[in-house]
Design a protein around this motif. Sequence first.
Motif, short mmCIF file in Angstrom:
data_model
loop_
_atom_site.label_atom_id
_atom_site.label_comp_id
_atom_site.label_asym_id
_atom_site.label_seq_id
_atom_site.Cartn_x
_atom_site.Cartn_y
_atom_site.Cartn_z
N LEU A 65 26.13 39.45 38.52
CA LEU A 65 27.11 40.16 39.34
C LEU A 65 28.43 40.17 38.60
N SER A 66 29.03 41.35 38.47
CA SER A 66 30.31 41.47 37.76
C SER A 66 31.24 42.35 38.57
N THR A 67 32.47 41.90 38.75
CA THR A 67 33.47 42.65 39.49
C THR A 67 34.80 42.54 38.77
N GLY A 68 35.59 43.60 38.83
CA GLY A 68 36.88 43.56 38.16
C GLY A 68 37.86 44.56 38.76
N VAL A 69 39.13 44.21 38.67
CA VAL A 69 40.24 45.10 39.06
C VAL A 69 41.12 45.27 37.83
N TYR A 70 41.47 46.51 37.49
CA TYR A 70 42.24 46.75 36.27
C TYR A 70 43.42 47.67 36.53
N VAL A 71 44.47 47.47 35.74
CA VAL A 71 45.69 48.27 35.80
C VAL A 71 46.11 48.58 34.37
N ASN A 72 46.45 49.83 34.12
CA ASN A 72 46.88 50.25 32.78
C ASN A 72 48.14 51.10 32.93
N GLY A 119 46.29 45.09 32.38
CA GLY A 119 45.81 43.82 32.90
C GLY A 119 44.51 43.99 33.63
N ARG A 120 43.73 42.92 33.67
CA ARG A 120 42.44 42.96 34.36
C ARG A 120 42.11 41.57 34.89
N PHE A 121 41.60 41.55 36.12
CA PHE A 121 41.04 40.32 36.66
C PHE A 121 39.55 40.54 36.85
N SER A 122 38.73 39.64 36.29
CA SER A 122 37.28 39.78 36.35
C SER A 122 36.65 38.54 36.95
N TYR A 123 35.56 38.77 37.66
CA TYR A 123 34.76 37.68 38.22
C TYR A 123 33.29 37.97 37.91
N ASP A 124 32.57 36.99 37.36
CA ASP A 124 31.18 37.16 36.99
C ASP A 124 30.34 36.00 37.50
N GLU A 125 29.15 36.32 37.99
CA GLU A 125 28.17 35.32 38.36
C GLU A 125 26.91 35.55 37.53
N ARG A 132 23.05 28.57 38.67
CA ARG A 132 23.96 29.70 38.73
C ARG A 132 25.33 29.26 38.24
N HIS A 133 25.97 30.11 37.47
CA HIS A 133 27.32 29.83 36.99
C HIS A 133 28.21 31.02 37.35
N ASP A 134 29.46 30.72 37.70
CA ASP A 134 30.43 31.79 37.91
C ASP A 134 31.66 31.55 37.05
N TYR A 135 32.38 32.61 36.82
CA TYR A 135 33.51 32.54 35.89
C TYR A 135 34.49 33.64 36.27
N HIS A 136 35.77 33.33 36.24
CA HIS A 136 36.80 34.33 36.47
C HIS A 136 37.84 34.25 35.37
N ARG A 137 38.44 35.39 35.07
CA ARG A 137 39.34 35.41 33.93
C ARG A 137 40.31 36.58 34.04
N PHE A 138 41.58 36.32 33.70
CA PHE A 138 42.57 37.37 33.51
C PHE A 138 42.58 37.76 32.03
N THR A 139 42.57 39.03 31.76
CA THR A 139 42.72 39.52 30.39
C THR A 139 43.79 40.60 30.39
N GLY A 140 44.29 40.93 29.21
CA GLY A 140 45.37 41.92 29.15
C GLY A 140 45.55 42.51 27.77
N ARG A 141 46.41 43.49 27.72
CA ARG A 141 46.73 44.15 26.46
C ARG A 141 48.17 44.64 26.51
N VAL A 142 48.90 44.42 25.43
CA VAL A 142 50.24 44.98 25.29
C VAL A 142 50.32 45.65 23.93
N GLY A 143 51.14 46.68 23.84
CA GLY A 143 51.25 47.38 22.57
C GLY A 143 52.37 48.40 22.56
N LEU A 144 52.62 48.90 21.37
CA LEU A 144 53.61 49.95 21.16
C LEU A 144 52.95 51.09 20.40
N ARG A 145 53.35 52.31 20.75
CA ARG A 145 52.87 53.50 20.04
C ARG A 145 54.08 54.35 19.69
N TYR A 146 54.15 54.76 18.43
CA TYR A 146 55.30 55.54 17.96
C TYR A 146 54.83 56.83 17.33
#
Length: 770
Positions: free
Chosen positions: A436-443, A458-464, A501-515
């Motif tokens: 089972l995998s669920t996530g909420v993301y914002v870009n 940014g993203r918050f993910s939860y996996d079982e 059964r194992h579950d895991y949750h994690r925040f991930t993200g990305r930052v950057g510049l484009r010119y």
Amino acid sequence: MKLYFLRHSFRLLAAVPTYARLPALPCLLLASTSPLAVAATTPASAQSVDTKHIAAHHSTAMPRRQGAAVPKASPEQITVTRSHAQRYLATPGTVNTISGKELRSLHLESPKDIAAFTPGVTATNAVSGSAPIFSIRGVGLDDYVGTNMGGIGIYLDGVFAPFPVFYTGQMLDIESVATEKGPQGFDMGRSTTGGSINIQSVKPSDKFGGYAEWGYSSYNTNRGRFAINTPITSRISNRLAFNYVKGDGWQKDISTGARYGSQDLLAIRNLTKFTIDDTSSLLLNLHYTRDKGTSTSPQDIGPVSSGDTGMNPSANAVSVGNAVPQRNENGGGLSVNYTKAFDFGDFSSTTAIDFYRRDDTDNYDGSAVHIADYRWNDTAIAQSHDMHLRMNPTKFFHLTVGVFESYDKIDGDYTSDRMQSSSALALDNHFSQQNLSTGVYVNTVTNITKKLDFIASGRFSYDERGFDGGSRYSEIGANSPRLLAPYNARVGDALTGVNERHDYHRFTGRVGLRYQIVPGTYAYGTISNGYKAGSYFAAPVLAAGALDYVKPENLIAYEVGIKSSLLHNRLEVEGSLFDYEYHNRQTLFFAPITTTENSLTLGTIPRARTRGGELSTTLHNLVPNLDIRGSFAYLDAQVKSPVNYINGLSLDPAVAHNSPLPFSPRFSWSGVARYNIDIDSYRVTLQASYTWKDNMWAALGDPNAKTSKISSLGLRMEVGPKTGKWTAAVYVDNLQNNKGTTYSFTGSDNNRAQYIQTPRWVGCELHYNF
């Protein structure tokens, strides 16, 4: 844990500005999912980006409400007819694309095949042709069993395919394939560490038309395919695509003369588009695949008297015995994509469900003596939802917010033949695996100045992950019941077992510049992190520790690059430098159990690092009638933490500091040149292609797991009227008839087992457009 996830998910959604949430949140709660999203990095101000170089990720443009204001850089304004390389020009990351026309001319029939022409990507079949192992810049999953999803997300028309069986045969009637590199999951789909491969089919249109094609090639191989586009009403259009291939095998048994590696593949896909009103549409995707080919076989490098192929076998020589390798697979599914245009942005939702059943026999040991032949008997189901809302709340701020959810399950019974004295035994692993995998993301993209953009995601993910299964001996001979040395167990006793059964949750993200240096030329830099959920090893194994849970993999990625489309799109260049830092990199290990027995298992490397660079270039008509495409990649992938033990198994030899990581060839490059010659009303096209990949390792701790350098030269000639009504072509692939080792390992008899690249292949094609 689910309450924890929901609490954090709504907290993350609450961070979205109020003016963005008014219509967005009800849509996110009531609808389903999203197809391949337009990168939320697409600016909406004409001052910040050269809009003529931005094209939609979507193959079908959404209807726009009459009278609604259209942002200047809205992807829906752009037709999907430009170069596929330009499609991702403004994306702050490396994206390599291959068009449908290139796929056909290069005979790239599956996602695995694109690796030869995509820098930094490797893919190889480890067993029976139906479980390819993918890696992007050395990031993937080395598991040959096929029950685990790797660090690469593969999407077919926006639908995530968690297991290799779900994209079997579905590379038909394709518009483009795009490979996005680095951690993903910030604007669609599941969190991945290595990247994503996005396959888009040709979508229905309001024009009647299509094509029919027939081809004949080496080893009596016939291929027929067609696609027909039919407008049903003014608001409904349909596209049906079909592909069937049937051919003899190219491998030959040294004792019986039987052929292996034959093809018998059928694939069908039907797309129906419903235009609901001026602002919304719905796309229904129905698809089915059936594969009854004969599996390829490896070569066991050992004496013929022992049932092996000999010490120096011919490239097509195999020794199979009476357990004939074969495939008996079929499956299909459906997806529904709904799109809606609002005054403030665009909403997209995709929901999908797929089923697949396989019963394959694989001569995994490469020997006529059945020491480790496999039977893969399983049923898989995968369901997913992805939805997102893409909007431009202000002139300088652009936002994508979305939700992804998926559930998949495999019930399987994997069997490995074993020889014990005078009795024939089978080691079974009967299991059920659920994910089972669920996530909420914002870009977000913020235009800081006229030419400089700041990207934050940014993203918050939860996996079982759950697994219930284990290994036991199931088949016995005349001596029953009896004690099996050295395991002190009787036939039918459980040797290994896991129910957890194992579950895991994690925040991930990305930052950057484009010119934007000049119109059509961008420089970018990003820092991102991604993770891949934990895994289980479902193969039949003797060692209990080999089934242990494998911890999640984490990756921090640094990348800088430049993209340019110049001279009216005639010159396209994309280059990047990257540095990846792994924590708990998941990989395959080879571990001896006794002096005569060994086991493969999944485990983690505490620390590893990959550095490298890539360059790809396309020259279109700079010299009249000549197109050139080339790519180059360099990888320096190393273990940074020595590994002596995996899951309680001692490694001999141990994995030392600075050992190379699996599936990470140091150098690789490819090139394609096409030249058109016009003769009155006809056109002759000459094409030459060449690919080369360095040695690489398939597993750690295995001295036999190093592959050959792989190269292949292809030639093709087409002729047809300039109108493109029909074409006739002849071609040859692997002209040099190279015989490199594409995958190898130490078998259960401690001999080297190896798969050889496909030999020279000659063929012809007739293609007719109507």
